[in-house]
Scaffold this motif. Structure first.
Motif, PDB file in Angstrom:
ATOM      1  N   LEU A 105       1.695 -55.121  -4.735  1.00  0.00           N
ATOM      2  CA  LEU A 105       1.927 -55.158  -3.287  1.00  0.00           C
ATOM      3  C   LEU A 105       0.665 -55.661  -2.606  1.00  0.00           C
ATOM      4  O   LEU A 105      -0.419 -55.690  -3.199  1.00  0.00           O
ATOM      5  CB  LEU A 105       2.318 -53.777  -2.760  1.00  0.00           C
ATOM      6  CG  LEU A 105       1.307 -52.641  -2.893  1.00  0.00           C
ATOM      7  CD1 LEU A 105       0.291 -52.605  -1.751  1.00  0.00           C
ATOM      8  CD2 LEU A 105       2.036 -51.314  -2.960  1.00  0.00           C
ATOM      9  N   GLU A 106       0.838 -56.067  -1.342  1.00  0.00           N
ATOM     10  CA  GLU A 106      -0.335 -56.427  -0.535  1.00  0.00           C
ATOM     11  C   GLU A 106      -0.239 -55.700   0.793  1.00  0.00           C
ATOM     12  O   GLU A 106       0.865 -55.433   1.287  1.00  0.00           O
ATOM     13  CB  GLU A 106      -0.408 -57.941  -0.328  1.00  0.00           C
ATOM     14  CG  GLU A 106       0.687 -58.474   0.524  1.00  0.00           C
ATOM     15  CD  GLU A 106       1.005 -59.934   0.227  1.00  0.00           C
ATOM     16  OE1 GLU A 106       0.659 -60.441  -0.845  1.00  0.00           O
ATOM     17  OE2 GLU A 106       1.629 -60.550   1.096  1.00  0.00           O
ATOM     18  N   VAL A 107      -1.391 -55.363   1.342  1.00  0.00           N
ATOM     19  CA  VAL A 107      -1.419 -54.556   2.560  1.00  0.00           C
ATOM     20  C   VAL A 107      -2.619 -54.985   3.397  1.00  0.00           C
ATOM     21  O   VAL A 107      -3.643 -55.433   2.854  1.00  0.00           O
ATOM     22  CB  VAL A 107      -1.474 -53.049   2.190  1.00  0.00           C
ATOM     23  CG1 VAL A 107      -2.709 -52.700   1.379  1.00  0.00           C
ATOM     24  CG2 VAL A 107      -1.383 -52.160   3.427  1.00  0.00           C
ATOM     25  N   ARG A 115      -2.588 -47.527   2.861  1.00  0.00           N
ATOM     26  CA  ARG A 115      -3.484 -47.580   1.695  1.00  0.00           C
ATOM     27  C   ARG A 115      -3.647 -46.204   1.056  1.00  0.00           C
ATOM     28  O   ARG A 115      -3.654 -46.070  -0.165  1.00  0.00           O
ATOM     29  CB  ARG A 115      -4.836 -48.190   2.099  1.00  0.00           C
ATOM     30  CG  ARG A 115      -4.679 -49.672   2.445  1.00  0.00           C
ATOM     31  CD  ARG A 115      -5.985 -50.321   2.775  1.00  0.00           C
ATOM     32  NE  ARG A 115      -6.897 -50.304   1.637  1.00  0.00           N
ATOM     33  CZ  ARG A 115      -8.141 -50.743   1.693  1.00  0.00           C
ATOM     34  NH1 ARG A 115      -8.622 -51.231   2.832  1.00  0.00           N
ATOM     35  NH2 ARG A 115      -8.905 -50.708   0.624  1.00  0.00           N
ATOM     36  N   ARG A 116      -3.757 -45.150   1.906  1.00  0.00           N
ATOM     37  CA  ARG A 116      -3.835 -43.788   1.345  1.00  0.00           C
ATOM     38  C   ARG A 116      -2.537 -43.456   0.608  1.00  0.00           C
ATOM     39  O   ARG A 116      -2.547 -42.837  -0.467  1.00  0.00           O
ATOM     40  CB  ARG A 116      -4.069 -42.767   2.460  1.00  0.00           C
ATOM     41  CG  ARG A 116      -5.401 -42.826   3.175  1.00  0.00           C
ATOM     42  CD  ARG A 116      -6.600 -42.477   2.314  1.00  0.00           C
ATOM     43  NE  ARG A 116      -7.133 -43.658   1.621  1.00  0.00           N
ATOM     44  CZ  ARG A 116      -7.917 -44.573   2.172  1.00  0.00           C
ATOM     45  NH1 ARG A 116      -8.305 -44.464   3.430  1.00  0.00           N
ATOM     46  NH2 ARG A 116      -8.347 -45.617   1.475  1.00  0.00           N
ATOM     47  N   PHE A 117      -1.410 -43.866   1.212  1.00  0.00           N
ATOM     48  CA  PHE A 117      -0.099 -43.606   0.604  1.00  0.00           C
ATOM     49  C   PHE A 117      -0.027 -44.267  -0.781  1.00  0.00           C
ATOM     50  O   PHE A 117       0.336 -43.621  -1.773  1.00  0.00           O
ATOM     51  CB  PHE A 117       0.997 -44.146   1.529  1.00  0.00           C
ATOM     52  CG  PHE A 117       2.384 -44.095   0.950  1.00  0.00           C
ATOM     53  CD1 PHE A 117       3.102 -42.906   0.929  1.00  0.00           C
ATOM     54  CD2 PHE A 117       2.966 -45.240   0.433  1.00  0.00           C
ATOM     55  CE1 PHE A 117       4.388 -42.860   0.401  1.00  0.00           C
ATOM     56  CE2 PHE A 117       4.253 -45.205  -0.094  1.00  0.00           C
ATOM     57  CZ  PHE A 117       4.956 -44.013  -0.124  1.00  0.00           C
ATOM     58  N   ALA A 127      -7.707 -56.974  -5.843  1.00  0.00           N
ATOM     59  CA  ALA A 127      -8.190 -58.237  -5.272  1.00  0.00           C
ATOM     60  C   ALA A 127      -8.097 -58.170  -3.756  1.00  0.00           C
ATOM     61  O   ALA A 127      -7.394 -57.322  -3.203  1.00  0.00           O
ATOM     62  CB  ALA A 127      -7.354 -59.413  -5.781  1.00  0.00           C
ATOM     63  N   GLU A 128      -8.842 -59.089  -3.127  1.00  0.00           N
ATOM     64  CA  GLU A 128      -8.836 -59.179  -1.671  1.00  0.00           C
ATOM     65  C   GLU A 128      -8.511 -60.627  -1.312  1.00  0.00           C
ATOM     66  O   GLU A 128      -9.037 -61.545  -1.950  1.00  0.00           O
ATOM     67  CB  GLU A 128     -10.227 -58.813  -1.160  1.00  0.00           C
ATOM     68  CG  GLU A 128     -10.395 -58.895   0.330  1.00  0.00           C
ATOM     69  CD  GLU A 128     -11.843 -58.620   0.742  1.00  0.00           C
ATOM     70  OE1 GLU A 128     -12.057 -57.824   1.651  1.00  0.00           O
ATOM     71  OE2 GLU A 128     -12.763 -59.224   0.143  1.00  0.00           O
ATOM     72  N   GLY A 136      -6.054 -63.149  11.136  1.00  0.00           N
ATOM     73  CA  GLY A 136      -7.362 -63.205  10.487  1.00  0.00           C
ATOM     74  C   GLY A 136      -7.721 -61.988   9.658  1.00  0.00           C
ATOM     75  O   GLY A 136      -8.779 -61.952   9.011  1.00  0.00           O
ATOM     76  N   GLU A 137      -6.847 -60.966   9.644  1.00  0.00           N
ATOM     77  CA  GLU A 137      -7.162 -59.766   8.853  1.00  0.00           C
ATOM     78  C   GLU A 137      -7.034 -60.058   7.355  1.00  0.00           C
ATOM     79  O   GLU A 137      -6.175 -60.839   6.916  1.00  0.00           O
ATOM     80  CB  GLU A 137      -6.225 -58.605   9.244  1.00  0.00           C
ATOM     81  CG  GLU A 137      -6.629 -57.295   8.556  1.00  0.00           C
ATOM     82  CD  GLU A 137      -5.926 -56.069   9.153  1.00  0.00           C
ATOM     83  OE1 GLU A 137      -5.194 -56.214  10.149  1.00  0.00           O
ATOM     84  OE2 GLU A 137      -6.141 -54.978   8.595  1.00  0.00           O
ATOM     85  N   ASN A 138      -7.871 -59.412   6.572  1.00  0.00           N
ATOM     86  CA  ASN A 138      -7.817 -59.561   5.114  1.00  0.00           C
ATOM     87  C   ASN A 138      -6.639 -58.784   4.539  1.00  0.00           C
ATOM     88  O   ASN A 138      -6.227 -57.757   5.089  1.00  0.00           O
ATOM     89  CB  ASN A 138      -9.087 -59.019   4.462  1.00  0.00           C
ATOM     90  CG  ASN A 138     -10.326 -59.761   4.901  1.00  0.00           C
ATOM     91  OD1 ASN A 138     -10.254 -60.907   5.341  1.00  0.00           O
ATOM     92  ND2 ASN A 138     -11.476 -59.110   4.796  1.00  0.00           N
ATOM     93  N   ALA A 139      -6.139 -59.239   3.399  1.00  0.00           N
ATOM     94  CA  ALA A 139      -5.145 -58.483   2.630  1.00  0.00           C
ATOM     95  C   ALA A 139      -5.822 -57.880   1.414  1.00  0.00           C
ATOM     96  O   ALA A 139      -6.704 -58.503   0.804  1.00  0.00           O
ATOM     97  CB  ALA A 139      -4.013 -59.394   2.178  1.00  0.00           C
TER      98      ALA A 139
END
Ligand code: COA
Length: 146
Positions: A105-107, A115-117, A127-128, A136-139
């Protein structure tokens, strides 16, 4: 078991959950494409006693040993009560994992709740993707191996 497969009739409630959470912007056509795709598993969490009984949904792509969790959401007023866990577990049970199979998955980097879940359920970041989202936010990419 309050989790069942999503039907087209569920979409008004599903779209309402998505809209209230404002975390993604799929239209009805995109949800219908997922419901009717033979590689997708779409599930909803139903509390039958309520007037608007659908409290959450999740969408998985089943792709042999490498599956993907595309989307998971719990109605804002019912979060942290185990609904996301029930949806995730239903999907994983349906995947019929064999040893070594993976779910990806990606978030959004800043989506702390999700992310805590995921981390609570054994997903690990691997990976990022810089500036992956339109704003513009990173995944952050996560994987859970069986
Ligand atoms: C991520 C999400 C689906 C979790 O659903 P949920 O029904 O609340 O999850 P559960 O009740 O089964 O699990 C709770 C766990 O999730 C994490 N969590 C949920 N809400 C949290 C919060 N506000 N702060 C920190 N962790 C949180 C914790 O690990 C928590 O476990 P804990 O209560 O023991 O600390 C829900 O927060 C959501 O719909 N978020 C908005 C949509 C979204 O961002 N989806 C993911 C991107 S596709």
């Amino acid at each position: 078991m309050p989790v069942r497969e999503m039907k087209i009739d569920d979409l008004p409630q599903v779209l309402q959950i998505q809209k209230a959470l404002a975390f993604q912007d799929w239209n009805e056509r995109q949800f219908i494409a997922e419901i009717t795709a033979n590689y997708a598993l779409c599930v909803v969490y139903v509390a039958a006693a309520l007037h608007t009984p659908i409290l959450g949904y999740a969408i998985f792509h089943l792709m042999g040993p490498d599956s993907e969790l595309l989307s998971i959401a719990t109605n804002d007023s019912h979060q942290r009560a185990g609904i996301g866990t029930a949806l995730l577990n239903a999907g994983i049970a349906h995947l019929d994992f064999e040893n070594g199979d993976k779910i990806f998955l990606e978030v959004r980097e800043g989506n702390t709740k999700a992310r805590r879940f995921y981390e609570k359920h054994g997903f690990e970041p691997y990976a990022e993707r810089k500036k992956y989202y339109a704003d513009g936010e990173n995944a952050i990419l996560y994987v859970k191996a069986t």
